[in-house]
Scaffold this motif. Structure first.
Motif, PDB file in Angstrom:
ATOM      1  N   LEU A   1       0.828  -1.202   0.000  1.00  0.00           N
ATOM      2  CA  LEU A   1       0.000   0.000   0.000  1.00  0.00           C
ATOM      3  C   LEU A   1       0.867   1.258   0.000  1.00  0.00           C
ATOM      4  N   GLY A   2       1.905   1.253   0.805  1.00  0.00           N
ATOM      5  CA  GLY A   2       2.823   2.402   0.833  1.00  0.00           C
ATOM      6  C   GLY A   2       3.462   2.623  -0.527  1.00  0.00           C
ATOM      7  N   GLY A   3       3.873   1.536  -1.193  1.00  0.00           N
ATOM      8  CA  GLY A   3       4.444   1.637  -2.532  1.00  0.00           C
ATOM      9  C   GLY A   3       3.439   2.160  -3.544  1.00  0.00           C
ATOM     10  N   MET A   4       2.207   1.677  -3.467  1.00  0.00           N
ATOM     11  CA  MET A   4       1.163   2.145  -4.385  1.00  0.00           C
ATOM     12  C   MET A   4       0.929   3.641  -4.224  1.00  0.00           C
ATOM     13  N   ILE A   5       0.860   4.096  -2.996  1.00  0.00           N
ATOM     14  CA  ILE A   5       0.620   5.517  -2.746  1.00  0.00           C
ATOM     15  C   ILE A   5       1.766   6.356  -3.297  1.00  0.00           C
ATOM     16  N   SER A   6       2.986   5.895  -3.113  1.00  0.00           N
ATOM     17  CA  SER A   6       4.153   6.623  -3.647  1.00  0.00           C
ATOM     18  C   SER A   6       4.093   6.697  -5.164  1.00  0.00           C
ATOM     19  N   PHE A   7       3.805   5.571  -5.829  1.00  0.00           N
ATOM     20  CA  PHE A   7       3.725   5.564  -7.293  1.00  0.00           C
ATOM     21  C   PHE A   7       2.575   6.439  -7.791  1.00  0.00           C
ATOM     22  N   LEU A   8       1.451   6.430  -7.081  1.00  0.00           N
ATOM     23  CA  LEU A   8       0.331   7.276  -7.481  1.00  0.00           C
ATOM     24  C   LEU A   8       0.704   8.756  -7.394  1.00  0.00           C
ATOM     25  N   GLN A   9       1.456   9.121  -6.375  1.00  0.00           N
ATOM     26  CA  GLN A   9       1.895  10.514  -6.257  1.00  0.00           C
ATOM     27  C   GLN A   9       2.845  10.890  -7.393  1.00  0.00           C
ATOM     28  N   LEU A  10       3.712   9.956  -7.802  1.00  0.00           N
ATOM     29  CA  LEU A  10       4.596  10.213  -8.945  1.00  0.00           C
ATOM     30  C   LEU A  10       3.787  10.357 -10.236  1.00  0.00           C
ATOM     31  N   LEU A  11       2.809   9.484 -10.431  1.00  0.00           N
ATOM     32  CA  LEU A  11       1.952   9.576 -11.613  1.00  0.00           C
ATOM     33  C   LEU A  11       1.200  10.901 -11.651  1.00  0.00           C
ATOM     34  N   LYS A  12       0.768  11.336 -10.498  1.00  0.00           N
ATOM     35  CA  LYS A  12       0.040  12.600 -10.413  1.00  0.00           C
ATOM     36  C   LYS A  12       0.929  13.756 -10.873  1.00  0.00           C
ATOM     37  N   MET A  13       2.195  13.742 -10.472  1.00  0.00           N
ATOM     38  CA  MET A  13       3.123  14.803 -10.890  1.00  0.00           C
ATOM     39  C   MET A  13       3.362  14.728 -12.397  1.00  0.00           C
ATOM     40  N   ASP A  14       3.470  13.511 -12.950  1.00  0.00           N
ATOM     41  CA  ASP A  14       3.701  13.361 -14.385  1.00  0.00           C
ATOM     42  C   ASP A  14       2.480  13.775 -15.215  1.00  0.00           C
ATOM     43  N   GLY A  15       1.294  13.619 -14.662  1.00  0.00           N
ATOM     44  CA  GLY A  15       0.073  13.915 -15.419  1.00  0.00           C
ATOM     45  C   GLY A  15      -0.561  15.244 -15.082  1.00  0.00           C
ATOM     46  N   GLU A  16       0.226  16.191 -14.558  1.00  0.00           N
ATOM     47  CA  GLU A  16      -0.334  17.480 -14.129  1.00  0.00           C
ATOM     48  C   GLU A  16      -1.099  18.206 -15.219  1.00  0.00           C
ATOM     49  N   ASN A  17      -0.761  17.973 -16.485  1.00  0.00           N
ATOM     50  CA  ASN A  17      -1.413  18.683 -17.583  1.00  0.00           C
ATOM     51  C   ASN A  17      -2.702  18.007 -18.048  1.00  0.00           C
ATOM     52  N   ASN A  18      -3.007  16.847 -17.523  1.00  0.00           N
ATOM     53  CA  ASN A  18      -4.199  16.119 -17.935  1.00  0.00           C
ATOM     54  C   ASN A  18      -5.128  15.962 -16.728  1.00  0.00           C
ATOM     55  N   ALA A  19      -6.135  16.832 -16.653  1.00  0.00           N
ATOM     56  CA  ALA A  19      -7.026  16.876 -15.485  1.00  0.00           C
ATOM     57  C   ALA A  19      -7.781  15.569 -15.280  1.00  0.00           C
ATOM     58  N   ASP A  20      -8.179  14.898 -16.376  1.00  0.00           N
ATOM     59  CA  ASP A  20      -8.927  13.639 -16.240  1.00  0.00           C
ATOM     60  C   ASP A  20      -8.086  12.571 -15.549  1.00  0.00           C
ATOM     61  N   ILE A  21      -6.818  12.467 -15.952  1.00  0.00           N
ATOM     62  CA  ILE A  21      -5.930  11.474 -15.347  1.00  0.00           C
ATOM     63  C   ILE A  21      -5.672  11.812 -13.886  1.00  0.00           C
ATOM     64  N   VAL A  22      -5.453  13.098 -13.597  1.00  0.00           N
ATOM     65  CA  VAL A  22      -5.172  13.501 -12.223  1.00  0.00           C
ATOM     66  C   VAL A  22      -6.371  13.215 -11.323  1.00  0.00           C
ATOM     67  N   ASP A  23      -7.590  13.435 -11.822  1.00  0.00           N
ATOM     68  CA  ASP A  23      -8.794  13.129 -11.025  1.00  0.00           C
ATOM     69  C   ASP A  23      -8.868  11.629 -10.711  1.00  0.00           C
ATOM     70  N   ASP A  24      -8.598  10.804 -11.725  1.00  0.00           N
ATOM     71  CA  ASP A  24      -8.612   9.352 -11.504  1.00  0.00           C
ATOM     72  C   ASP A  24      -7.528   8.936 -10.511  1.00  0.00           C
ATOM     73  N   ILE A  25      -6.354   9.524 -10.652  1.00  0.00           N
ATOM     74  CA  ILE A  25      -5.247   9.196  -9.742  1.00  0.00           C
ATOM     75  C   ILE A  25      -5.591   9.633  -8.323  1.00  0.00           C
ATOM     76  N   ASN A  26      -6.216  10.807  -8.178  1.00  0.00           N
ATOM     77  CA  ASN A  26      -6.633  11.269  -6.843  1.00  0.00           C
ATOM     78  C   ASN A  26      -7.618  10.296  -6.215  1.00  0.00           C
ATOM     79  N   ASN A  27      -8.565   9.789  -7.020  1.00  0.00           N
ATOM     80  CA  ASN A  27      -9.534   8.817  -6.499  1.00  0.00           C
ATOM     81  C   ASN A  27      -8.842   7.531  -6.064  1.00  0.00           C
ATOM     82  N   MET A  28      -7.885   7.063  -6.873  1.00  0.00           N
ATOM     83  CA  MET A  28      -7.137   5.856  -6.504  1.00  0.00           C
ATOM     84  C   MET A  28      -6.311   6.093  -5.240  1.00  0.00           C
ATOM     85  N   GLU A  29      -5.707   7.275  -5.130  1.00  0.00           N
ATOM     86  CA  GLU A  29      -4.894   7.587  -3.961  1.00  0.00           C
ATOM     87  C   GLU A  29      -5.759   7.642  -2.698  1.00  0.00           C
ATOM     88  N   GLN A  30      -6.963   8.234  -2.808  1.00  0.00           N
ATOM     89  CA  GLN A  30      -7.869   8.277  -1.657  1.00  0.00           C
ATOM     90  C   GLN A  30      -8.280   6.864  -1.233  1.00  0.00           C
TER      91      GLN A  30
END
Length: 179
Positions: free
Chosen positions: A15-44
């Motif tokens: 779980l700790g690893g997943m959360i870390s990777f999700l935060q990295l994905l969020k930084m990489d996808g900052e320009n794509n709001a749809d992806i960031v919303d999905d990543i935020n939901n997965m992180e929550q």
């Protein structure tokens, strides 16, 4: 307790690893709001799983059983509810809690009291869930009430609107393997 603790530790690492990777994905996808919303939901969702695992760890940690200490029964109720709230909510059971605004302290062992209350809450949840299976219009309800002075002592009362205990199984309720 030992099995629960082992499982919790095994789940915490991925779980700790997943959360870390999700935060990295969020930084990489900052320009794509749809992806960031999905990543935020997965992180929550992952954070919620991590919280459940941490509650399981806290519940299973062994304490020195020879050393009772003063504990607030409101905290005992909160801990026990954390263990059953997800199951109750998923089964459509309404849980109502009534506690005083001030501490209600007793001398005891926190984990043992929260485990006992958790068992009572699970039994209440099972009773109302079984009732709901037979009647789809039935809404299961559990009430947890903490009174600070019932005949001079604090009391936790758990009531539900399930079918009750039939007289033929009542003698078995103190068997630890009976539900």
């Amino acid at each position: 307790g030992t099995i629960g603790s082992s499982i919790a530790h095994e789940l915490n690492n991925p779980l700790g690893g997943m959360i870390s990777f999700l935060q990295l994905l969020k930084m990489d996808g900052e320009n794509n709001a749809d992806i960031v919303d999905d990543i935020n939901n997965m992180e929550q969702a992952a954070q919620r799983c991590k919280e459940i695992v941490e509650n399981l760890l806290g519940f299973t940690r062994q304490q020195d059983n020879s050393e009772p200490r003063w504990i607030d029964l409101r905290d005992v109720i909160t801990q026990a509810l954390k263990m059953v709230e997800l199951q109750a909510r998923s089964q459509g059971v309404d849980v109502h809690v009534s506690v005083p605004d001030h501490p209600v302290e007793v001398e005891g062992q926190f984990n043992l009291l929260s485990q006992a209350l958790c068992n009572v809450l699970q039994n209440a949840n099972e009773a109302v869930a079984d009732q709901a299976e037979h009647d789809p219009r039935f809404v299961g309800q559990i009430e947890v009430r903490l009174d600070d002075a019932v005949q001079g002592h604090p009391a936790i009362t758990v009531t539900d609107n399930g079918p009750g205990i039939s007289s033929d199984i009542a003698p078995q309720i103190f068997n630890p393997l009976f539900t």
